[in-house]
Scaffold this active site. Structure first.
Site: not given
Ligand code: NAP
Length: 298
Positions: A53, A97, A120
């Site tokens: 990412k 994460q 997200d």
């Protein structure tokens, strides 16, 4: 019939190319998009995802902040880091994460992220807006799958879409986005009876389970679109999806491979969401021109 391939890698490259002028326009105004990524602990798979990412940000002109916190980080420490990033105007997107170490309450952590930096799409507000059919940030993986369907101009209106999996990150938002596109949606999960009888009715089948070769050729309607979200390891260590690719491609009309399918699209949609977040921030405070950006934390 051999299915046509939905090439996620090529589509990702084309979506990223489309982002370039938007990123340049923001950068020219001193408002380069910025994404902060927090990793807690030493899970090797998570470390790879995070590295990919951050690399994607760097390659595409998006600033990134990577914070690697020790596994024993307390909830209050992590919440304080997120609060600081929420307050930083140079940070447009924040990603924590998953999975988090067990002592941390993932949902509480995710909901501490400002919902307008939740690129997200996992904050309850963003999940709720997606449910209501007016998404603010779409969860990246289902958003990527929708782009893949769009890329083949698949007519979703009235089509029967079957989603395997009901996680908050993939299955549920996937079903909501398909519903919003006027598909008739069936969601299957671990308690679903006679899975094959349902999958065989699918015009569009999205597998998001995490079980190698769960979807076999006899479970697929001839000509169906099969999108494989799953990521599994074969006994010899190779990356593979939930779909028995070699057999299903002889039945399906379209199929996405693993690797090279949904994976590259997931990261790309994270970049898309970050750019959208930066554009919204710029629209709110156009006076940021010339302000010195905060130093990255890496
Ligand atoms: P998850 O949270 O473990 O959810 C898996 C879902 O599959 C659950 O809803 C589970 O049902 C359901 N399930 C389990 N066995 C089943 C069966 N036999 N038939 C039908 N459904 C079944 O996983 P996730 O986060 O959604 O991810 C799913 C897969 O996608 C994983 O392999 C993950 O690595 C992969 N993934 C890939 C990407 C990418 O970018 N390529 C992104 C995200 C995830 P219950 O709810 O009843 O337990």
């Amino acid at each position: 019939m051999t299915a046509r391939l939905i090439d996620g890698k090529a589509l990702a490259a084309s979506v990223r190319a489309g982002l370039k002028p938007r990123i340049e326009a923001l950068a020219a105004r001193g408002q380069r998009p910025g994404l902060a990524v927090i990793l807690v602990g030493d899970d090797p798979a998570s470390a790879v995802y995070v590295r990919n990412k951050v690399k994607a940000c760097e390659e595409n002109g998006i600033r990134s902040w990577f914070e690697h916190l020790p596994a024993q980080t307390s909830e209050s420490e992590l919440l304080a880091r997120i609060a600081a990033l929420n307050a930083n105007p140079d940070v447009h997107g924040i990603l924590v994460q998953l999975p988090l170490p067990k002592h941390l309450d993932a949902q509480k952590i995710l909901e501490t992220i400002a919902f307008d930096k939740d690129v997200d799409g996992l904050h309850a507000t963003n999940a709720g807006l997606t449910l209501m059919g007016r998404p603010h940030f779409r969860s990246c993986t289902p958003y990527g799958v929708m782009k893949m369907l769009e890329s083949i101009a698949y007519p979703l209106r009235g089509a029967h879409a079957v989603v395997l999996g009901r996680s908050n990150m993939v299955g549920k938002p996937m079903a909501m986005l398909l519903l919003a596109a006027n598909a008739t949606v069936t969601i299957c999960h671990s308690a679903t009876r006679d899975l094959a009888s349902i999958t065989r009715q699918a015009d569009v089948l999205v597998a998001a389970v995490g079980k190698l070769k769960l979807v076999t050729a006899d479970m697929v309607r001839p000509g169906a679109v099969v999108i494989d979200v799953g990521t599994n390891r074969t006994p010899d260590g190779k990356l593979a999806g939930d779909v028995d690719f070699d057999a299903v491609r002889e039945v399906a009309g379209w199929i996405s491979p693993v690797p090279g399918g949904v994976g590259p699209m997931t990261i790309t949609m994270l970049l898309v969401n970050t750019v959208e977040a930066a554009e919204r921030a710029a629209a709110r405070s156009p006076s940021a021109i010339g302000r010195r950006p905060t130093e990255p934390h890496i």
